[in-house]
Write an enzyme that holds these catalytic residues in place. Structure first.
Site, mmCIF file in Angstrom:
data_model
loop_
_atom_site.group_PDB
_atom_site.id
_atom_site.type_symbol
_atom_site.label_atom_id
_atom_site.label_comp_id
_atom_site.label_asym_id
_atom_site.label_seq_id
_atom_site.Cartn_x
_atom_site.Cartn_y
_atom_site.Cartn_z
ATOM 1 N N MET A 1 -11.700 5.086 4.400
ATOM 2 C CA MET A 1 -10.787 5.628 5.486
ATOM 3 C C MET A 1 -11.367 5.723 6.844
ATOM 4 O O MET A 1 -12.508 6.139 7.083
ATOM 5 C CB MET A 1 -10.585 7.083 5.105
ATOM 6 C CG MET A 1 -9.719 7.372 3.923
ATOM 7 S SD MET A 1 -8.111 6.480 3.741
ATOM 8 C CE MET A 1 -7.370 7.172 5.434
ATOM 9 N N MET B 1 -3.656 10.484 -2.352
ATOM 10 C CA MET B 1 -4.141 11.580 -1.537
ATOM 11 C C MET B 1 -3.638 13.020 -1.884
ATOM 12 O O MET B 1 -3.026 13.684 -1.372
ATOM 13 C CB MET B 1 -3.858 11.541 -0.202
ATOM 14 C CG MET B 1 -4.504 10.038 0.678
ATOM 15 S SD MET B 1 -3.854 9.676 2.249
ATOM 16 C CE MET B 1 -2.634 8.479 1.397
ATOM 17 N N HIS C 1 1.045 -1.314 -0.011
ATOM 18 C CA HIS C 1 -0.058 -0.032 0.022
ATOM 19 C C HIS C 1 1.022 1.340 0.012
ATOM 20 O O HIS C 1 1.618 1.328 0.840
ATOM 21 C CB HIS C 1 -0.869 0.207 1.127
ATOM 22 C CG HIS C 1 -2.118 1.066 1.460
ATOM 23 N ND1 HIS C 1 -3.240 0.917 0.461
ATOM 24 C CD2 HIS C 1 -1.783 2.281 1.914
ATOM 25 C CE1 HIS C 1 -3.761 2.341 0.933
ATOM 26 N NE2 HIS C 1 -3.057 3.033 1.647
HETATM 27 C C1 DX5 Z 1 -3.525 7.446 6.290
HETATM 28 C C2 DX5 Z 1 -2.730 6.717 5.270
HETATM 29 C C3 DX5 Z 1 -2.765 5.310 5.694
HETATM 30 C C4 DX5 Z 1 -1.629 5.086 6.855
HETATM 31 C C5 DX5 Z 1 -2.316 4.134 7.901
HETATM 32 O O1 DX5 Z 1 -3.679 8.742 5.642
HETATM 33 O O2 DX5 Z 1 -3.864 6.631 3.996
HETATM 34 O O3 DX5 Z 1 -2.470 4.187 4.726
HETATM 35 O O4 DX5 Z 1 -0.520 4.683 6.592
HETATM 36 O O5 DX5 Z 1 -1.448 3.921 8.749
HETATM 37 P P1 DX5 Z 1 -1.935 3.123 10.234
HETATM 38 O O6 DX5 Z 1 -2.115 1.554 9.831
HETATM 39 O O7 DX5 Z 1 -0.746 3.444 11.266
HETATM 40 O O8 DX5 Z 1 -3.118 3.825 10.664
HETATM 41 ZN ZN ZN Z 2 -3.547 4.772 2.641
#
Ligand code: DX5
Ligand code: ZN
Length: 219
Positions: free
Chosen positions: A136, A67, A32
């Protein structure tokens, strides 16, 4: 099949490929990649150069989470032979149908991500064409945040809509996923689990990946 997608946001970038390989050897399924532009979200991460440099160095397919503002302009730059998904934020797209359609025409799967406050209804007319819906479960921008429980409702609704209408999208969840909640989230209907800090923040990354995978299975 349910898949684990370690988020490299929490990895050690000085040995990124090695870190990814460790998760790969332990059984993870996707890489990812969190791309942030400092405008759509208040953080800046990595761009196409890093994604391209990983291609051929690791084996897992790439799950690219954009993003960024103006994803139409940059999506093509994230194409590699290993790119499986390019996912854009609904909130960043004025013409979401066109954006998804152009990503699919690039020959990769098209995903749509929803911020915690964005209703599912906004996607009603693109659910049929989406390959992935990314829920999200934290506000995007940073790793290591706390899971927002209302995202489970969104997952359940997406799973029900898919069953009723025969849609083909996979449901992905991103943010605050760890050993304590991955099973419940899986039961709600998630197919792809993103985990950043839970994976790369662990003392034993290999063992953590295996634990997460065993807890996400449903019998
Ligand atoms: C946040 C990202 C996530 C992030 C998740 O904006 O899109 O992919 O890396 O991190 P954890 O698993 O630590 O919440
Ligand atoms: Zn992400």
């Amino acid at each position: 099949m349910k898949r684990l997608a370690p988020s490299i946001l929490s990895a050690d970038f000085s040995c990124l490929a090695e870190q990814i390989k460790t998760t790969e050897r332990a059984g993870a399924h996707l890489v990812h990649v969190d791309v942030m532009d400092g405008s759509f979200v208040p953080n800046i991460t990595i761009g196409p150069l890093v994604v391209k440099s990983l291609a051929g160095k690791v084996n897992m397919p790439f799950d690219v989470h954009l993003m960024i503002e103006d994803p139409d302009k940059y999506a093509p730059e994230f194409l590699t032979p290993q790119t499986e998904f390019v996912t854009v934020h609904a909130e960043a797209c004025r013409h979401l149908y066109r954006t998804l359609d152009s990503i699919k025409k690039l020959g990769v799967k098209a995903g749509v991500a929803l911020n915690p406050a964005t209703p599912l209804g906004n996607l009603e007319y693109v659910l049929e064409m989406a390959d992935q819906i990314l829920v999200m479960s934290v506000e995007p921008g940073f790793g290591g945040q706390k899971f927002i429980p209302s995202s489970l409702k969104k997952v359940r609704e997406l799973a029900a809509l898919r069953a009723e209408n025969g849609y083909g999208y996979e449901i992905e969840i991103d943010g605050g996923i760890g050993l304590d909640n991955i099973h419940e989230v899986s039961e709600a209907g998630v197919d792809i689990f993103v985990a950043g800090s839970a994976v790369f923040g662990a003392e034993d990354v290999d063992e953590r990946v295996r634990e997460l995978i065993s807890r996400m299975e449903i019998n």
